[in-house]
Design a protein around this motif. Structure first.
Motif, short mmCIF file in Angstrom:
data_model
loop_
_atom_site.label_atom_id
_atom_site.label_comp_id
_atom_site.label_asym_id
_atom_site.label_seq_id
_atom_site.Cartn_x
_atom_site.Cartn_y
_atom_site.Cartn_z
N ALA A 107 0.81 -1.22 0.00
CA ALA A 107 0.00 0.00 0.00
C ALA A 107 0.85 1.27 0.00
O ALA A 107 0.35 2.33 -0.35
CB ALA A 107 -0.95 0.01 1.20
N LEU A 108 2.11 1.16 0.38
CA LEU A 108 2.98 2.33 0.36
C LEU A 108 3.61 2.55 -1.00
O LEU A 108 4.22 3.59 -1.25
CB LEU A 108 4.08 2.19 1.42
CG LEU A 108 3.58 2.15 2.86
CD1 LEU A 108 4.73 1.92 3.83
CD2 LEU A 108 2.84 3.44 3.21
N ALA A 138 15.05 -3.62 6.03
CA ALA A 138 15.54 -2.66 5.03
C ALA A 138 14.44 -2.22 4.07
O ALA A 138 14.34 -1.03 3.73
CB ALA A 138 16.70 -3.27 4.26
N SER A 139 13.58 -3.16 3.63
CA SER A 139 12.53 -2.77 2.68
C SER A 139 11.49 -1.86 3.34
O SER A 139 10.96 -0.96 2.69
CB SER A 139 11.86 -4.01 2.08
OG SER A 139 11.11 -4.71 3.04
N GLN A 140 11.20 -2.08 4.61
CA GLN A 140 10.25 -1.21 5.32
C GLN A 140 10.83 0.19 5.48
O GLN A 140 10.12 1.19 5.32
CB GLN A 140 9.90 -1.81 6.68
CG GLN A 140 9.06 -3.07 6.58
CD GLN A 140 8.93 -3.78 7.91
OE1 GLN A 140 9.87 -3.82 8.71
NE2 GLN A 140 7.76 -4.37 8.14
N LYS A 141 12.11 0.28 5.79
CA LYS A 141 12.75 1.60 5.89
C LYS A 141 12.74 2.30 4.53
O LYS A 141 12.52 3.51 4.45
CB LYS A 141 14.17 1.45 6.41
CG LYS A 141 14.22 1.10 7.89
CD LYS A 141 15.64 0.94 8.40
CE LYS A 141 15.61 0.52 9.87
NZ LYS A 141 16.92 0.34 10.42
N ASN A 145 11.05 5.93 3.57
CA ASN A 145 11.81 6.97 2.88
C ASN A 145 11.14 7.40 1.58
O ASN A 145 11.19 8.58 1.22
CB ASN A 145 13.25 6.48 2.59
CG ASN A 145 14.09 6.44 3.86
OD1 ASN A 145 13.85 7.17 4.80
ND2 ASN A 145 15.07 5.55 3.87
N ASN A 146 10.51 6.47 0.87
CA ASN A 146 9.82 6.79 -0.37
C ASN A 146 8.62 7.73 -0.16
O ASN A 146 8.33 8.55 -1.02
CB ASN A 146 9.34 5.52 -1.08
CG ASN A 146 10.48 4.78 -1.76
OD1 ASN A 146 11.51 5.36 -2.08
ND2 ASN A 146 10.28 3.49 -1.99
N ILE A 147 7.95 7.58 0.98
CA ILE A 147 6.79 8.47 1.19
C ILE A 147 7.20 9.83 1.69
O ILE A 147 6.48 10.77 1.50
CB ILE A 147 5.73 7.87 2.14
CG1 ILE A 147 6.24 6.89 3.12
CG2 ILE A 147 4.51 7.51 1.50
CD1 ILE A 147 5.18 6.33 4.03
#
Length: 148
Positions: A107-108, A138-141, A145-147
């Motif tokens: 969803a992000l 790492a993928s959650q971080k 950062n992308n949002i």
């Protein structure tokens, strides 16, 4: 027709419980208007609330399947309650005709308009499964950062 989405639907609990609550209100209205009356003629279905109005986004493929199943079970239970009000009617449920709109995606990262266009969406609900920075992989971080 109102629509709602849960961008972190998990097993579909928010969606299915919201659906059940709204359908119970609808059943109260159906009971007040039609309860105890027989209807004659063509097949008639007074139900206006549908699981098609509920959308979810979930990253876990197994949870997507569970959420869809939860909505179908909730729909079946609510149709049975409606049949009990309209004792002379059998409402067709099987084969499954309604679409449980749960999309497998992050969803992000997904454009929510791909799930349901913003102009057709009335409510966003749920509780995003965020964890503290020290517990993120790492993928959650990268998602955070992308949002920002």
């Amino acid at each position: 027709m109102r629509t709602a989405t849960d961008p972190a639907s998990g097993s579909g609990n928010f969606l299915s419980e919201t659906y059940v609550s709204i359908r119970r209100l609808e059943n109260e209205a159906i009971s007040a208007r039609f309860g105890g009356q027989m209807t004659i003629g063509d097949v008639w279905n007074p139900i206006q609330v549908s699981i098609r109005q509920f959308h979810g986004i979930e990253i876990n493929d197994f949870a997507v399947t569970v959420a869809k199943t939860a909505l179908w079970i909730a729909e079946s239970q609510m149709m049975q309650e409606t049949e009990n009000i309209l004792y002379d009617k059998h409402l067709e449920f099987l084969p499954l005709k309604t679409k449980a709109n749960i999309v497998e995606a992050n969803a992000l990262r997904i454009d929510w308009n791909e799930v349901i266009p913003a102009e057709k969406l009335d409510y966003i609900m749920g509780n995003p499964p965020f964890v503290g920075a020290r517990l993120m992989d790492a993928s959650q971080k990268e998602d955070v950062n992308n949002i920002y």
